[in-house]
Scaffold this active site. Structure first.
Site, PDB file in Angstrom:
ATOM      1  N   ALA A   1     -11.681  10.572  21.227  1.00  0.00           N
ATOM      2  CA  ALA A   1     -10.782  11.179  19.991  1.00  0.00           C
ATOM      3  C   ALA A   1     -10.112  12.151  20.687  1.00  0.00           C
ATOM      4  O   ALA A   1     -10.140  12.757  21.373  1.00  0.00           O
ATOM      5  CB  ALA A   1     -12.014  11.641  18.887  1.00  0.00           C
TER       6      ALA A   1
ATOM      7  N   GLY B   1     -13.198  17.546  25.922  1.00  0.00           N
ATOM      8  CA  GLY B   1     -13.267  16.635  27.046  1.00  0.00           C
ATOM      9  C   GLY B   1     -11.709  15.622  27.072  1.00  0.00           C
ATOM     10  O   GLY B   1     -11.191  15.360  28.038  1.00  0.00           O
ATOM     11  N   CYS B   2     -11.683  15.133  26.070  1.00  0.00           N
ATOM     12  CA  CYS B   2     -10.509  14.295  25.869  1.00  0.00           C
ATOM     13  C   CYS B   2      -9.075  14.914  25.994  1.00  0.00           C
ATOM     14  O   CYS B   2      -8.285  14.462  26.561  1.00  0.00           O
ATOM     15  CB  CYS B   2     -10.585  13.532  24.465  1.00  0.00           C
ATOM     16  SG  CYS B   2     -12.194  12.533  24.231  1.00  0.00           S
ATOM     17  N   THR B   3      -9.154  15.938  25.608  1.00  0.00           N
ATOM     18  CA  THR B   3      -7.830  16.902  25.872  1.00  0.00           C
ATOM     19  C   THR B   3      -7.781  17.129  27.411  1.00  0.00           C
ATOM     20  O   THR B   3      -6.476  17.235  27.875  1.00  0.00           O
ATOM     21  CB  THR B   3      -8.112  18.209  25.014  1.00  0.00           C
ATOM     22  OG1 THR B   3      -8.113  18.008  23.371  1.00  0.00           O
ATOM     23  CG2 THR B   3      -6.743  19.244  25.086  1.00  0.00           C
TER      24      THR B   3
ATOM     25  N   ALA C   1      -6.293  13.924  28.737  1.00  0.00           N
ATOM     26  CA  ALA C   1      -4.923  13.904  28.567  1.00  0.00           C
ATOM     27  C   ALA C   1      -4.049  14.685  29.338  1.00  0.00           C
ATOM     28  O   ALA C   1      -3.023  14.213  29.653  1.00  0.00           O
ATOM     29  CB  ALA C   1      -4.954  13.883  27.104  1.00  0.00           C
TER      30      ALA C   1
END
EC number: 1.11.1.24
Length: 214
Positions: A103, A108-110, A113
């Protein structure tokens, strides 16, 4: 001769009462995206009343990736951060990195990215394009892309249809969408599949290393 009479009682044995000890395990609770959790929307907690479901031991083995190295992945057309349709076939003729993540705006996703952003020129030098895919809508992707100045395309897989078609496995007994990266060659054949939920930056290291070895 005198006889001795004994009371007609059966022997009684007292067993100590046993109270089952509660199983000591961590419980799962869902949190909002804004909370500080490395697990992208999932937090481990001792106080939550929501316990993880009991799955048979064969649960993980039952997940079979539909897209494996050497295969041709299912085609797709999804909306990008600007609401425009983008097809996988658009990238044929050059290597492409397709990474599925849980998401937008989760820690973690940031981190993942931004790591792709920081190494984007290295991917370009290797002749590869980068595509990020999650179940967020186009408006969420647009805000995420602008906030962190992401130079690559984000695609919206609302309903997780493409994720399911590609067979991206979930984590934490299905509670957390999987984090999986694919490298496709210029002919659209999958050359690398890399899965690592809790070390998001490793995806960049592994895919770059592979691309630079071609």
């Amino acid at each position: 001769m005198a006889t001795l009479s004994l009371p007609n009682h059966s022997p009684t044995f007292a067993l100590p009462s046993q109270t089952p000890k509660p199983h000591s395990s961590q419980n799962l609770s869902i949190i909002s995206k804004s909370a500080h959790s490395q697990f992208c929307g999932i937090k481990l907690s001792h106080s939550s009343s929501l316990s993880p479901p009991l799955y048979p031991r064969s649960y993980k083995a039952s997940i079979v990736a539909k897209v494996s190295e050497g295969s041709m992945p299912p085609a797709f057309t999804l909306k990008d951060q600007d609401g425009k349709n983008v097809s996988l076939s658009k990238f044929k003729g050059k290597p492409v990195v397709v990474y599925f993540y849980p998401a937008d705006e989760t820690p973690g996703c940031t981190k993942q990215a931004c790591a792709f952003r920081d190494s984007y020129e290295k991917f370009k030098k290797a002749g590869a394009e980068v595509i990020g895919i999650s179940g967020d809508d186009s408006s969420s992707h647009k805000a995420f892309k602008q906030k962190y100045k992401l130079p690559y395309t984000l695609l919206s897989d609302e309903g997780n249809k493409v994720r399911k078609d590609w067979g991206v496995p979930s984590d934490l007994f299905g509670a957390l969408p999987g984090r999986q990266t694919y490298v496709l060659d210029r002919n659209g054949v999958v050359r690398l599949v890399y899965n690592n939920q809790f070390q998001p930056e490793k995806h960049i290291d592994e895919t770059l290393k592979f691309l630079q070895s071609l």
